[in-house]
Enzyme design. Structure first.
Site, PDB file in Angstrom:
ATOM      1  N   SER A 101      -9.062   2.577   0.624  1.00  9.93           N
ATOM      2  CA  SER A 101      -7.959   2.132  -0.210  1.00  9.93           C
ATOM      3  C   SER A 101      -8.471   1.200  -1.310  1.00  9.93           C
ATOM      4  O   SER A 101      -9.371   1.554  -2.056  1.00  9.93           O
ATOM      5  CB  SER A 101      -6.893   1.480   0.684  1.00  9.93           C
ATOM      6  N   HIS A 126      -6.887   6.742  -2.017  1.00  4.87           N
ATOM      7  CA  HIS A 126      -5.531   7.289  -1.979  1.00  4.87           C
ATOM      8  C   HIS A 126      -4.677   6.534  -2.981  1.00  4.87           C
ATOM      9  O   HIS A 126      -5.115   5.560  -3.586  1.00  4.87           O
ATOM     10  CB  HIS A 126      -4.934   7.267  -0.573  1.00  4.87           C
TER      11      HIS A 126
END
Length: 195
Positions: A101, A126
């Site tokens: 992330s 993501h």
């Protein structure tokens, strides 16, 4: 029983004898920082403060950020990234486990040519997450802000990796896990460390 943070001897320049300081303070003196937990306001502010201090102390020496983190707050990640690019010192980023992330965003934000992953590292990208509750107008406003941040993050990933924005946008749609070698091929890191 937890052992706490180990203490190590450290002699300040000009001092006749060493003092015992905690390991992290000793490593900060060597310009080594850690992103090894969820990236929240407290950790982001610590990293930013240390980077600014060390940059003011010596602009020509690299900083090293070791990363083993599941990610965290998007705004905190962007703040750390912006600071890394604001200071004059080069920032070497090293993934030593997982950079997921926003931790992968920080990893990619290191100085070009100085972004490293250890051989068995995992990197995950993501899209930014957002969740809101309340009146419809508040939910709409939050949604628009999340989309704006997603576009901003996508553009930065494209710039840092050399991947086309269209591919970045597609890849951010869901969790994309990469090995160290795949992260190098993708452009998130520049090299996979060897022993």
């Amino acid at each position: 029983m937890p052992i706490g943070v180990p203490k190590v001897p450290f002699r300040l320049p000009g001092e006749p004898s060493a003092q015992w300081v905690d390991l992290y303070n000793r490593l900060y003196r060597e310009r080594v920082l850690f992103l090894c937990q969820d990236l929240d306001d407290e950790l982001a502010n610590q990293l930013i403060g240390i980077m600014l201090y060390l940059n003011a102390e010596e602009k020509s020496k690299d900083l090293y950020i070791y990363i083993n983190s599941p990610g965290g707050s998007v705004t905190c990640g962007i703040a750390v990234y912006d600071t890394m690019n604001y200071i004059k010192a080069d920032v070497t980023t090293i993934c030593v486990g997982t950079a997921a992330s926003m931790a992968s965003f920080v990893l990619a934000g290191g100085t070009q040519g100085k972004r490293i992953a250890l051989p068995h590292s995992r990197i995950m990208i993501h899209q930014p997450e957002g969740g809101s509750r309340g009146q419809a107008s508040e939910v709409l406003s939050e949604s628009e802000e999340v989309m704006r941040i997603r576009r901003q993050v996508g553009k930065i990933y494209a710039q840092r990796t050399g991947q086309p924005l269209r591919r970045i946008s597609r890849d951010l749609d869901r969790d994309q896990f990469l090995s160290a070698r795949e992260a190098k091929d993708y452009g998130i890191v520049d090299q996979v460390a060897t022993s």
